[in-house]
Design a protein around this motif. Structure first.
Motif, PDB file in Angstrom:
ATOM      1  N   ILE A 156      35.505 -10.182   5.212  1.00  0.00           N
ATOM      2  CA  ILE A 156      35.365  -9.282   5.887  1.00  0.00           C
ATOM      3  C   ILE A 156      35.556  -7.898   5.272  1.00  0.00           C
ATOM      4  O   ILE A 156      34.836  -6.682   5.515  1.00  0.00           O
ATOM      5  CB  ILE A 156      35.919  -9.289   7.318  1.00  0.00           C
ATOM      6  N   TYR A 157      36.776  -7.782   4.606  1.00  0.00           N
ATOM      7  CA  TYR A 157      37.351  -6.612   4.410  1.00  0.00           C
ATOM      8  C   TYR A 157      36.396  -5.573   3.231  1.00  0.00           C
ATOM      9  O   TYR A 157      36.375  -4.684   3.641  1.00  0.00           O
ATOM     10  CB  TYR A 157      38.712  -6.540   3.587  1.00  0.00           C
ATOM     11  N   PRO A 158      35.865  -6.371   2.455  1.00  0.00           N
ATOM     12  CA  PRO A 158      34.969  -5.444   1.430  1.00  0.00           C
ATOM     13  C   PRO A 158      33.753  -4.689   2.170  1.00  0.00           C
ATOM     14  O   PRO A 158      33.317  -3.684   1.900  1.00  0.00           O
ATOM     15  CB  PRO A 158      34.619  -6.400   0.427  1.00  0.00           C
ATOM     16  N   LEU A 159      33.377  -5.289   3.388  1.00  0.00           N
ATOM     17  CA  LEU A 159      32.277  -4.872   4.117  1.00  0.00           C
ATOM     18  C   LEU A 159      32.562  -3.849   5.266  1.00  0.00           C
ATOM     19  O   LEU A 159      31.818  -3.052   5.684  1.00  0.00           O
ATOM     20  CB  LEU A 159      31.813  -6.170   4.928  1.00  0.00           C
ATOM     21  N   LEU A 160      34.018  -3.636   5.210  1.00  0.00           N
ATOM     22  CA  LEU A 160      34.392  -2.374   6.006  1.00  0.00           C
ATOM     23  C   LEU A 160      35.038  -1.267   5.061  1.00  0.00           C
ATOM     24  O   LEU A 160      35.533  -0.312   5.534  1.00  0.00           O
ATOM     25  CB  LEU A 160      35.694  -2.841   6.745  1.00  0.00           C
ATOM     26  N   ARG A 161      34.694  -1.361   3.607  1.00  0.00           N
ATOM     27  CA  ARG A 161      35.006  -0.413   2.728  1.00  0.00           C
ATOM     28  C   ARG A 161      34.078   0.919   3.115  1.00  0.00           C
ATOM     29  O   ARG A 161      33.080   1.126   3.237  1.00  0.00           O
ATOM     30  CB  ARG A 161      34.694  -0.812   1.431  1.00  0.00           C
ATOM     31  N   PRO A 162      35.036   2.234   2.991  1.00  0.00           N
ATOM     32  CA  PRO A 162      34.177   3.379   3.299  1.00  0.00           C
ATOM     33  C   PRO A 162      33.126   3.688   2.290  1.00  0.00           C
ATOM     34  O   PRO A 162      33.284   3.224   1.173  1.00  0.00           O
ATOM     35  CB  PRO A 162      35.259   4.526   2.923  1.00  0.00           C
ATOM     36  N   GLY A 163      31.883   4.144   2.634  1.00  0.00           N
ATOM     37  CA  GLY A 163      30.886   4.153   1.704  1.00  0.00           C
ATOM     38  C   GLY A 163      29.675   3.263   1.957  1.00  0.00           C
ATOM     39  O   GLY A 163      28.570   3.492   1.861  1.00  0.00           O
ATOM     40  N   ARG A 164      30.181   2.171   2.581  1.00  0.00           N
ATOM     41  CA  ARG A 164      29.298   1.116   2.671  1.00  0.00           C
ATOM     42  C   ARG A 164      28.695   1.193   3.980  1.00  0.00           C
ATOM     43  O   ARG A 164      27.402   0.652   4.231  1.00  0.00           O
ATOM     44  CB  ARG A 164      29.757  -0.376   2.507  1.00  0.00           C
ATOM     45  N   GLU A 165      29.433   1.648   4.914  1.00  0.00           N
ATOM     46  CA  GLU A 165      28.925   1.796   6.325  1.00  0.00           C
ATOM     47  C   GLU A 165      28.080   0.757   7.275  1.00  0.00           C
ATOM     48  O   GLU A 165      26.737   1.112   7.657  1.00  0.00           O
ATOM     49  CB  GLU A 165      27.591   3.314   6.356  1.00  0.00           C
ATOM     50  N   VAL A 166      28.699  -0.544   6.942  1.00  0.00           N
ATOM     51  CA  VAL A 166      27.857  -1.620   7.536  1.00  0.00           C
ATOM     52  C   VAL A 166      27.920  -1.519   9.078  1.00  0.00           C
ATOM     53  O   VAL A 166      29.077  -1.063   9.512  1.00  0.00           O
ATOM     54  CB  VAL A 166      28.521  -2.878   7.113  1.00  0.00           C
ATOM     55  N   GLU A 167      26.896  -1.740   9.681  1.00  0.00           N
ATOM     56  CA  GLU A 167      26.839  -1.337  11.233  1.00  0.00           C
ATOM     57  C   GLU A 167      26.405  -2.629  12.055  1.00  0.00           C
ATOM     58  O   GLU A 167      26.762  -2.597  13.151  1.00  0.00           O
ATOM     59  CB  GLU A 167      25.788  -0.540  11.590  1.00  0.00           C
ATOM     60  N   ILE A 168      26.065  -3.652  11.364  1.00  0.00           N
ATOM     61  CA  ILE A 168      25.935  -5.247  11.856  1.00  0.00           C
ATOM     62  C   ILE A 168      26.375  -6.140  10.752  1.00  0.00           C
ATOM     63  O   ILE A 168      25.797  -6.105   9.612  1.00  0.00           O
ATOM     64  CB  ILE A 168      24.464  -5.404  12.132  1.00  0.00           C
ATOM     65  N   LEU A 169      27.318  -6.881  11.209  1.00  0.00           N
ATOM     66  CA  LEU A 169      28.008  -7.880  10.472  1.00  0.00           C
ATOM     67  C   LEU A 169      27.699  -9.423  10.840  1.00  0.00           C
ATOM     68  O   LEU A 169      28.147  -9.682  12.044  1.00  0.00           O
ATOM     69  CB  LEU A 169      29.476  -7.609  10.319  1.00  0.00           C
TER      70      LEU A 169
END
Length: 781
Positions: A543-556
Motif C-alpha cells: 500500500i505504501y508506495p501507492l500513497l506516495r506524493p506525486g502518484r495521486e492514487v484515488e482508487i486502490l
C-alpha cells in the motif's frame, strides 16, 4: 520531510548525453540494443565451448583441484584484482567441495537394492552434473563463466555499462515516471469510457481517476490467485483503466512474468505458462541442474551470479541467491526450455512495455530491517548494566522496516528521499556517484532472478514472523494458551532475530550523510551493502508506495491472498503509516473488524463484578449480547449499512472511502464504515477509495479453501494444472461477486471528479466575467 535537493542528472559518460529528471518532455532513453543472441550463433558458440572444455578436461581437473584445497587469505593491502580473484575462488571452492563430497561415495560398494531403497535414481547422476557445472564456472578460457564475464564488458550487449549514474535526491517521482503518467492518461481515458459505457468524447481526461491495483504476498498461492484475479480485471476492461500495479513477494513474480516475453501482457497466456512450469518443485535436483548445465538456459540463468561475484568484491552468495536461481529456472524459462529471451533478465527493459503508457507501471517492493542494537556493539565491561539495558530498550523502540521500491525507471526509498536509475542497481556507489571497475565501465544491471529471490525471501523473516505463520497449526495442542502467552511476552525480542541472512546489494547511499534527511540512520550511510528482504514482513499488501506524493492514487484495488487474512489485518496496518506521513484521505479502520471496544469493556466489567455463579455470568453475557444486537440495528438504520456489512465479517468485495477534512481535535479519527451506496463516495471531503477483495472460500467453487487446502500453503512449491484451475476458478468466482460493486465505485469517483471540475470551471468563469465587468464598466448604469 527532511532535505529535498533538486533533481540530479543521469548522464551517459561515454555517449556524452544527459537524461535530466526535471525535463517536461518525453524521456529519450539511450538506445538499448537487442541483447538476444541469434539461435544459430548461440548454438555454434556453445558447441565450440564444450569441445574446447573436453580437450582441456584433464588440465582443468588438476587446476580446479588445486584451487579447492583452500581459499587464499586476503591481505589488507591486496590489490583489487587479487581480492576479486579470491572472492571468486571462495565461490568455486563451494562447488568443488560439493563435487568432492558426492564423488567420495563409492556407489559400487553399496548393493543395488540398498542404494535404490535409500536414494532415488537421479542421485547417481549428481556427480556428472556437478563436474559439468564445475568446469563451466572455472573461469578458464572458453568456459561459460569466462564468456559471461567477457560479455559483461560488452556495451553492445549491456549498453548501461557506459552510462554514468548518480543518486537522485528528491521527494518527487522521477521525470520518466511523470512522462509515463501523461501517456497513460491518454489510454485510461479511452478505457474508462469503454468500461463505464460512456461516449469517449464526453469523458474529460481530468475526470479520469488514477486507479492502482495491488497484489499480496503468499508465494505461489499469491502468484496463481493474483493471476486469476488480474485476468478477470483484464477481461472486464477494468485493468485497462489502471495506472499502477504494485506487488509483494509472489505478486512481484506475477508482475515480472506479465511484463516479459513469456506473459506478453496477457494473463490467460500467463496461466498456461504456470500450468506448464509449476508441476515440478523448484528445487528438484535433476531438473534444476539440467537447466544450469545445458545451453541455452545455463548462460541465461547463471549470468547474473557471475557478474555479481566477479564485479562486487564484497558480495555474498547465500540462500536467497540460490533461491532466486531456482525461481528463475522455474518461472523465467518457457515450456520447451529453448525460447529464453535475455530481455527478461533486466527490470529496466520493462520500459518497453510501459513508456508509451500502453500498460500500467509495475512497482516491486522490498524492505530493510533497521535494528539499532545490532549496529551499536556495546561491551558490558565498558559500561554499566543500566546503560546496556537502556540501549536495548531504545533499540526496541527504534527498530523499524524501511521500504524500497523498484520500477523499470528507478530504485527509490521514500524515507531517504533518494534513488538511482534501475539500470544501475548492482553497482557500487560512493558519495552519490557510481564507481567503475575494469576498463572504466560499470557493472551490468542486477539480473531479475536475483531480485526474484529477494522479493520472495519470506524465509528471512524474524522469529516472530515464523511463529505467527505456524501459530494457527498449534492452536489445537494441549497447553497452547500458556505457551502462546510466553512467546507473545518475548515478541519484542523475537522480532529482531533473523535466523537466515537477508540478501545484499551494494549500498548506493554510502557516504551521503550531508545530502540525505537528518532522520537517515547512520548504518545506511556507512554500510557497504543494503540487506534487503521480502516486504511482506512489514505489510503483506504494498500500500505504501501507492500513497506516495506525486502518484495521486484515488482508487486502490487490493487482491489479498495472504495466509490467515482475518487475523493479519494488512489494511489497518496502513493507518499508522498514513498518520505518520500526513496522508489525507486514507480510510482509517479499513480492513477486517477489530474486537469491538464495547465488547472489551463489557468483559472488563464482568471481571470487576466477579459474578458469583456461572448462571449469573451467562445472564450478564446474554444481556450484553441483546444490547449489542439492538445497537447494531440502530446503526444499520442510521448509516444504511447492508445486511452483510456487519461487525462480524467481510464479504467478497468491500469498499471504504476516506475523508480529507481537517480535524481540529487531537482525538482519534472515527472508523471508516464500508460503503454500500454510490452517493457515499460523492461527498465533498471524500478521500481515497479502497476496494478490497480477500481470497475467501466460495460456495460456487466446492472443495477449495485457501485456509485449509494443503496445496495452497505459502510453503508449497508444486501446483498441478488441475490445482491451478481450481485457484483461478475461485478467484473468478470472488471477482464476479464484486464486479458490479467495483464498477459502481469507479463510476461514483468519476462523477465526483467531474462535478468538482465543472464547479471549478463555473467559478473561474464567473471570476473572469466579474473582472471583465470591472475593467469595462457597467454599460447599463
Amino acid at each position: 520531510m527532511g532535505l529535498a535537493v533538486g533533481p540530479l542528472a543521469y548522464t551517459t559518460g561515454t555517449l556524452g548525453k544527459t537524461l535530466h529528471n526535471d525535463s517536461k518532455d518525453d524521456i529519450k532513453w539511450p538506445h538499448t540494443r537487442a541483447i538476444v543472441t541469434e539461435r544459430k550463433h548461440g548454438e555454434s558458440a556453445c558447441t565450440t565451448r564444450l569441445e574446447s572444455n573436453e580437450r582441456k578436461e584433464a588440465e582443468l581437473r588438476k587446476q580446479i583441484s588445486r584451487q579447492s584445497l583452500q581459499s587464499p587469505e586476503v591481505h589488507p593491502d591486496a590489490t583489487l584484482k587479487e581480492r576479486d580473484r579470491t572472492a571468486w575462488a571462495s565461490f568455486t571452492t563451494g562447488i568443488n567441495d560439493a563435487r568432492a563430497s558426492i564423488s567420495s561415495i563409492e556407489w559400487g560398494s553399496i548393493g543395488d537394492n540398498i542404494a535404490d531403497f535409500i536414494l532415488p535414481n537421479w542421485a547417481k547422476l549428481l556427480p556428472g552434473y556437478i563436474i559439468k557445472l564445475q568446469k563451466e564456472m572455472s573461469m578458464a578460457p572458453g568456459s561459460l563463466a569466462d564468456l559471461i564475464w567477457d560479455e559483461a564488458h560488452n556495451a553492445d550487449i549491456n549498453p548501461e555499462i557506459e552510462w554514468d549514474a548518480t543518486v537522485r535526491v528528491s521527494n518527487e517521482i522521477c521525470a520518466e515516471e511523470k512522462s509515463f503518467v501523461r501517456h497513460r492518461k491518454e489510454h485510461t481515458t479511452k478505457a474508462l469510457a469503454r468500461y463505464l459505457d460512456l461516449p469517449e468524447k464526453d469523458v474529460h481526461p481530468d475526470d479520469v481517476p488514477t486507479i492502482a491495483i495491488c497484489g499480496s504476498g503468499g508465494g505461489l498461492r499469491a502468484l496463481v490467485a493474483g493471476t486469476g484475479s488480474y485476468l478477470c480485471a483484464q477481461e472486464t476492461g477494468l485493468f485497462d483503466c489502471v495506472t499502477y500495479t504494485a506487488g509483494v513477494s509472489g505478486s512481484c513474480w506475477l508482475q515480472t512474468l506479465y511484463n516479459s516475453t513469456i506473459g506478453a501482457q496477457n494473463y490467460a497466456r500467463l496461466i498456461e505458462h504456470l500450468k506448464s512450469r509449476l508441476g515440478v518443485h523448484i528445487a528438484f535436483p535433476p531438473t534444476a541442474l539440467s537447466l544450469l548445465t545445458s545451453a541455452p538456459t545455463d548462460k541465461f540463468l547463471i549470468s547474473g551470479f557471475v557478474e555479481k561475484l566477479k564485479g562486487d568484491i564484497d558480495a555474498d552468495f547465500g540462500l536467497v541467491d540460490i533461491y532466486g536461481l531456482l525461481l528463475g529456472a522455474r518461472l523465467l524459462v518457457p515450456r520447451g526450455e529453448l525460447g529464453v529471451d535475455d530481455r527478461d533478465l533486466k527490470v529496466s527493459n520493462q520500459r518497453t512495455y510501459v513508456q508509451g503508457g500502453q500498460n500500467p507501471l509495475p512497482i516491486y517492493t522490498v524492505i530493510r530491517h533497521e535494528i539499532p542494537v545490532e549496529r551499536e556493539k556495546i561491551e558490558a565491561k565498558d559500561c554499566q548494566s543500566k546503560t546496556v539495558e537502556d540501549t536495548k530498550e531504545k533499540a526496541k523502540r527504534e527498530a523499524w522496516f524501511q521500504w524500497f521500491e523498484l520500477t523499470p525507471y528507478e530504485f527509490w526509498c521514500e524515507e531517504l528521499e533518494a534513488g538511482i536509475p534501475t539500470w544501475s542497481v548492482g553497482r557500487t556507489f560512493e558519495n552519490g556517484r557510481s564507481k567503475y571497475g575494469e576498463q572504466g565501465l560499470g557493472l551490468p544491471e542486477l539480473r531479475t532472478p536475483l531480485l526474484m529471490g529477494i522479493w520472495g525471501s519470506a524465509f528471512c523473516a524474524t522469529l516472530s514472523h515464523y511463529y505467527k505463520e505456524i501459530r494457527p497449526i498449534l492452536k489445537g495442542l494441549a497447553g497452547f494458551s500458556g505457551i502462546d502467552g510466553l512467546i507473545e511476552e518475548r515478541d519484542e525480542d523475537l522480532i529482531k532475530l533473523h535466523p537466515i541472512d537477508a540478501a545484499s546489494i551494494p549500498n548506493c547511499f554510502l557516504g551521503m550523510g550531508n545530502q540525505l534527511p537528518p532522520t537517515c540512520p547512520a548504518s545506511v550511510l556507512s554500510a557497504s551493502h543494503l540487506k534487503l528482504m521480502d516486504a511482506g514482513m512489514s505489510n503483506n499488501l504494498p500500500i505504501y508506495p501507492l500513497l506516495r506524493p506525486g502518484r495521486e492514487v484515488e482508487i486502490l484495488i487490493a487482491f489479498d491472498a495472504s495466509a490467515d487474512i482475518k487475523n493479519q489485518n494488512w489494511l489497518s496496518v496502513a493507518d499508522g503509516y498514513a498518520r505518520q506521513r500526513g496522508f489525507k484521505g486514507w480510510p482509517v479502520g479499513a480492513g477486517w473488524p477489530k474486537p469491538d471496544s464495547q465488547h472489551s469493556q463489557v468483559v472488563a466489567e464482568l471481571d470487576t463484578a466477579q459474578a458469583t455463579s456461572p448462571q449469573e455470568a451467562s445472564a450478564k453475557v446474554a444481556e450484553v449480547r441483546d444490547s449489542q444486537q439492538a445497537t447494531g440495528k440502530e446503526l444499520e438504520n442510521s448509516v444504511r449499512v447492508s445486511k452483510d456489512a456487519n461487525i462480524e465479517d467481510l464479504g467478497f468485495c468491500n469498499v471504504w472511502v476516506g475523508s480529507t477534512s481537517e480535524r481540529k481535535s487531537t482525538e482519534e479519527p472515527p472508523q471508516s464504515k464500508r460503503v454500500t451506496e454510490g452517493w457515499e463516495l460523492m461527498g465533498p471531503d471524500a478521500g481515497l477509495t479502497v476496494i478490497y477483495f480477500p481470497f475467501l472460500p466460495n460456495p460456487k467453487v466446492e472443495g477449495v479453501d485457501p485456509s485449509t487446502s494443503d496445496f495452497m500453503s505459502t510453503w508449497n512449491f508444486i501446483y498441478t494444472p488441475e490445482e491451478i484451475d481450481k485457484v483461478v476458478a475461485l478467484a473468478r468466482a470472488n471477482f464476479e461477486q464484486g464486479q458490479d460493486q467495483t464498477k459502481r465505485a469507479v463510476r461514483a469517483v468519476y462523477e465526483r471528479k467531474k462535478k468538482r471540475r465543472e464547479e471549478l470551471e463555473e467559478r473561474q468563469s464567473q471570476r473572469r466575467w466579474r473582472k471583465k465587468i470591472l475593467m469595462d464598466g457597467d454599460h447599463f448604469s
